[in-house]
Design an enzyme around this catalytic site. Structure first.
Site, PDB file in Angstrom:
ATOM      1  N   TYR A 178     -13.604   6.352   9.616  1.00 43.13           N
ATOM      2  CA  TYR A 178     -12.656   6.918   8.746  1.00 43.13           C
ATOM      3  C   TYR A 178     -13.291   6.509   7.381  1.00 43.13           C
ATOM      4  O   TYR A 178     -13.579   5.283   7.246  1.00 43.13           O
ATOM      5  CB  TYR A 178     -11.171   6.296   8.947  1.00 43.13           C
ATOM      6  CG  TYR A 178     -10.314   6.524   7.712  1.00 43.13           C
ATOM      7  CD1 TYR A 178      -9.163   7.569   8.125  1.00 43.13           C
ATOM      8  CD2 TYR A 178     -10.389   5.676   6.632  1.00 43.13           C
ATOM      9  CE1 TYR A 178      -8.460   7.632   7.197  1.00 43.13           C
ATOM     10  CE2 TYR A 178      -9.556   5.823   5.536  1.00 43.13           C
ATOM     11  CZ  TYR A 178      -8.382   7.013   5.791  1.00 43.13           C
ATOM     12  OH  TYR A 178      -7.494   7.140   4.901  1.00 43.13           O
ATOM     13  N   THR A 200     -12.160   6.987   3.322  1.00 42.68           N
ATOM     14  CA  THR A 200     -11.365   7.708   2.458  1.00 42.68           C
ATOM     15  C   THR A 200     -11.731   8.920   1.707  1.00 42.68           C
ATOM     16  O   THR A 200     -12.761   8.621   0.890  1.00 42.68           O
ATOM     17  CB  THR A 200     -10.619   6.527   1.521  1.00 42.68           C
ATOM     18  OG1 THR A 200     -10.232   5.620   2.407  1.00 42.68           O
ATOM     19  CG2 THR A 200      -9.354   7.207   0.833  1.00 42.68           C
ATOM     20  N   HIS A 247       0.917  -1.340  -0.100  1.00 41.65           N
ATOM     21  CA  HIS A 247      -0.051   0.044  -0.073  1.00 41.65           C
ATOM     22  C   HIS A 247       0.749   1.219  -0.060  1.00 41.65           C
ATOM     23  O   HIS A 247       0.277   2.238  -0.331  1.00 41.65           O
ATOM     24  CB  HIS A 247      -1.081  -0.014   1.109  1.00 41.65           C
ATOM     25  CG  HIS A 247      -2.069   0.588   1.049  1.00 41.65           C
ATOM     26  ND1 HIS A 247      -2.204   1.981   0.251  1.00 41.65           N
ATOM     27  CD2 HIS A 247      -3.358   0.413   1.538  1.00 41.65           C
ATOM     28  CE1 HIS A 247      -3.314   2.564   0.458  1.00 41.65           C
ATOM     29  NE2 HIS A 247      -3.999   1.618   1.034  1.00 41.65           N
ATOM     30  N   LYS A 268     -30.489   6.397  -6.557  1.00 37.47           N
ATOM     31  CA  LYS A 268     -30.312   7.400  -7.241  1.00 37.47           C
ATOM     32  C   LYS A 268     -31.624   7.956  -7.600  1.00 37.47           C
ATOM     33  O   LYS A 268     -32.141   9.153  -7.680  1.00 37.47           O
ATOM     34  CB  LYS A 268     -29.489   7.561  -8.393  1.00 37.47           C
ATOM     35  CG  LYS A 268     -27.942   7.426  -8.139  1.00 37.47           C
ATOM     36  CD  LYS A 268     -26.991   7.569  -9.198  1.00 37.47           C
ATOM     37  CE  LYS A 268     -26.564   9.069  -9.739  1.00 37.47           C
ATOM     38  NZ  LYS A 268     -25.305   9.310 -10.370  1.00 37.47           N
TER      39      LYS A 268
END
EC number: 2.3.1.137
Length: 613
Positions: free
Chosen positions: A440, A442, A328, A411
């Protein structure tokens, strides 16, 4: 390369790199007020008051000073965070990276032309390897179009790190070695590494300026497989890459010292190679609705056939399914997702077949690279395998598809699909654990020069209020709906700001690191119990990422022992989720979280259906 008019007009991959805007530094006031908002859900009244005082003192005193120094740093660097982030988030971290930091995942080809099938392993591996080499060539010749978000160009620098890249362990800090060059920049290594039964082979993937064809690649893979079949396993030196970082650094120094010229050359050959092809003997049967065994095997499989520090290990399993595990440190998952989505489309379009020539040129056979080892190396390998398997067996991974609805239906309700999933995840966590979980998500900051990520904290006070309303039987539909609407608005706003470089977590990290670099005592803000309780310092209980709206998914270990990794992809008709947890933690369970997540999705959809939000 012929310069056709159309090609000279086409945008080159790295064309805009030098004109990307610098990463901004948010104002101190804004970051601290966001921080206070973020810790609010985790605090009692008295705790919060104490934190408000700490923040005020910081803002008027040492914080002001540190912020001023950060602004000075930002004047001299286009990205003030880049080196710090690499060091603090990856290179200085000492825990084993292969299980704790690497991301791994299943290839989606089993959903169309490559369902699990014995006897197809090498043929499929040769075709997917050929497509991967085409992608390398696209980047090398800069024919991969620069990615955009609307009309905004995104930074492409991480694409240089996908191939010819390897992390090298250091006693205190690792380094990244990148051997990739574009065609304009000069020659680039073009050899592959194949690891099979603990033995390491290499061959050049280019012959006379031409990438080897699938039939040529197949011949090379058959040769490797035949060398290993019915023979004892190799030393399995690759397992050392799964070790605690300092231990691996010392083991590597010892390995080189035994036979510097020979062992040093092998390590350099592995590090500079395009990528690693791992021939795995397991058959992790998976289906479009249940990718659990393939994801588990990708992330926790045999350490003697993966080079954990390589930026890309292409895993090829005995039943013809495929996967990957990647370091990573040099890049974020979106780079691999982009390539795998390209591969998926290519393989689907060609029905997984090669329609070109079957002529096989006389290319040199793969060469086996055997390290000179001694008893200490053998014992280091045994130790590495033991600690790896102990952790690997402790990891629980589920990877399932929720098929009741997906992006299209969400949607239609005029709601953001990603926010929808995030709120359902929080409700699921709070139903199970009866408290808010620091979280968290990203956020991508690739609008900026060498931008990578920012933290977006989805566990807002608004989300917590909505979860409480959902779990309170006396609460009526209108109140729940209103609370959900506020939670959506807040989440969307914070995510948009984080992508514009206006989050606060990376800013606080910068201030913390300046104090550290200057030898100052750690400011009280970072020692406050609420800082860690709300997730600061890498203590998030829910570590989550939208992997995208494609067919590609992966997984990463949880950030903390009592936490979860929660990764998902959203399709028109389904949401596929991979959840990781540690079995040794009694209070977490990945399968229960998935079940609660599904019921939360249904509840939310029902709430959105009973009226227009």
């Amino acid at each position: 390369m012929d310069n056709h008019p159309s090609e000279s007009l086409a945008e080159r991959t790295f064309q805009y790199q030098s004109s990307m805007p610098s990463l901004p530094v948010p104002s101190l006031e804004m970051s601290l007020s966001k921080y206070l908002n973020a810790v609010r859900p985790f605090a009692r009244e008295d705790e919060f008051k104490a934190t408000v005082d700490i923040v005020r003192t910081f803002q008027e005193g040492v914080g002001k000073e540190l912020h001023h120094k950060l602004l000075q740093r930002a004047e001299t660097k286009k990205n003030w965070l880049e080196e710090w982030w690499l060091d603090a988030a990856y290179l200085e971290v000492r825990i084993p990276s292969q299980l704790n930091v690497n991301f791994g995942g299943p290839a989606p080809y089993l959903e169309h032309c490559w369902p699990p099938e014995e006897g197809t392993q090498l043929q499929r591996a040769s075709i997917s390897t050929w497509h991967t080499l085409q992608y390398w060539d696209l980047i090398r010749t800069e024919r991969l179009p620069p990615q955009k978000s609307g009309n905004t160009v995104l930074d492409m620098d991480q694409f240089r790190m996908l191939f010819n890249t390897c992390k090298v362990p250091g006693v205190k800090k690792d380094t990244i070695r990148n051997y990739f060059k574009t065609e304009r920049e000069g020659p680039c290594p073009s050899h592959l590494i194949v690891i099979c039964r603990g033995r390491i082979f290499t061959f050049d993937a280019v012959c006379d300026g031409q990438i080897l064809t699938p039939p040529e690649l197949l011949r090379q893979l058959i040769y490797v497989k035949q060398c290993c079949e019915g023979e004892p396993e190799g030393d399995g030196v690759a397992a050392l890459t799964s070790e605690e970082r300092t231990r691996w650094a010392l083991a590597r120094e010892h390995l080189i010292s035994i036979d510097p010229q020979h062992n040093g050359t092998i390590l350099e050959t592995i590090q500079s190679s395009l990528f690693v092809v791992s021939l795995d003997e397991t058959t992790p049967y998976s289906t479009p609705d249940n990718y659990t065994s393939l994801t588990t095997e990708a992330l926790t499989g045999n350490p003697t056939i993966r080079w954990g520090d390589k930026s890309y290990n292409a895993l090829s399993f005995a039943d013809g399914t495929l996967g990957s595990t990647c370091d990573h440190a040099p890049y974020d998952a979106m780079v691999l997702v982009s390539m795998c989505w390209y591969l998926d489309q290519q393989i689907k379009d060609t029905e997984g077949k090669w329609r070109g020539s079957d002529t096989v040129r006389p290319v040199p056979r793969p060469e086996e690279m055997v390290f000179t080892v001694d008893e200490k190396v053998h014992s280091d390998i045994r130790h590495a395998k033991r600690q790896y398997y102990e952790s690997a067996q402790d990891m629980q991974i589920v990877c399932y598809a929720f098929t009741a609805f997906g992006k299209a239906a969400i949607k239609q309700k005029k709601l953001h699909p990603d926010t929808f999933v995030q709120l359902a995840m929080q409700l699921a966590y709070q139903k199970m654990h009866k408290r808010p979980g620091s979280c968290y998500e990203t956020a991508m900051t690739r609008k900026f020069y060498h931008g990578r990520t920012e933290t977006m904290r989805p566990c807002t006070q608004e989300a917590v209020n909505w979860c409480k309303a959902m779990m309170d039987n006396t609460c009526d539909v209108d109140a729940r709906r209103k609370a959900m609407r506020l939670a959506f608005i807040k989440h969307n706003k914070l995510m948009a700001e984080a992508q514009e470089g206006k989050g606060f977590d990376r800013h606080l990290l910068g201030l913390y690191l300046i104090a550290k670099e200057e030898g100052q005592p750690t400011p009280e803000l970072f020692l406050d119990p609420l800082y860690a309780k709300s997730g600061g310092g890498g203590n998030f209980v829910l570590s989550s990422s939208l992997v995208g709206y494609t067919t590609v998914l992966g997984a990463v270990a949880p950030m903390v022992h009592r936490g979860y990794g929660f990764f998902y992809r959203i399709r028109d008709d389904r949401i596929v989720v991979s959840i990781s947890a540690w079995k040794s933690c009694r209070e977490t369970d990945a399968a229960s979280l998935f079940n609660n997540f599904c019921s939360s999705l249904h509840e939310m959809f029902h709430l959105a259906t009973t009226s227009q939000l």
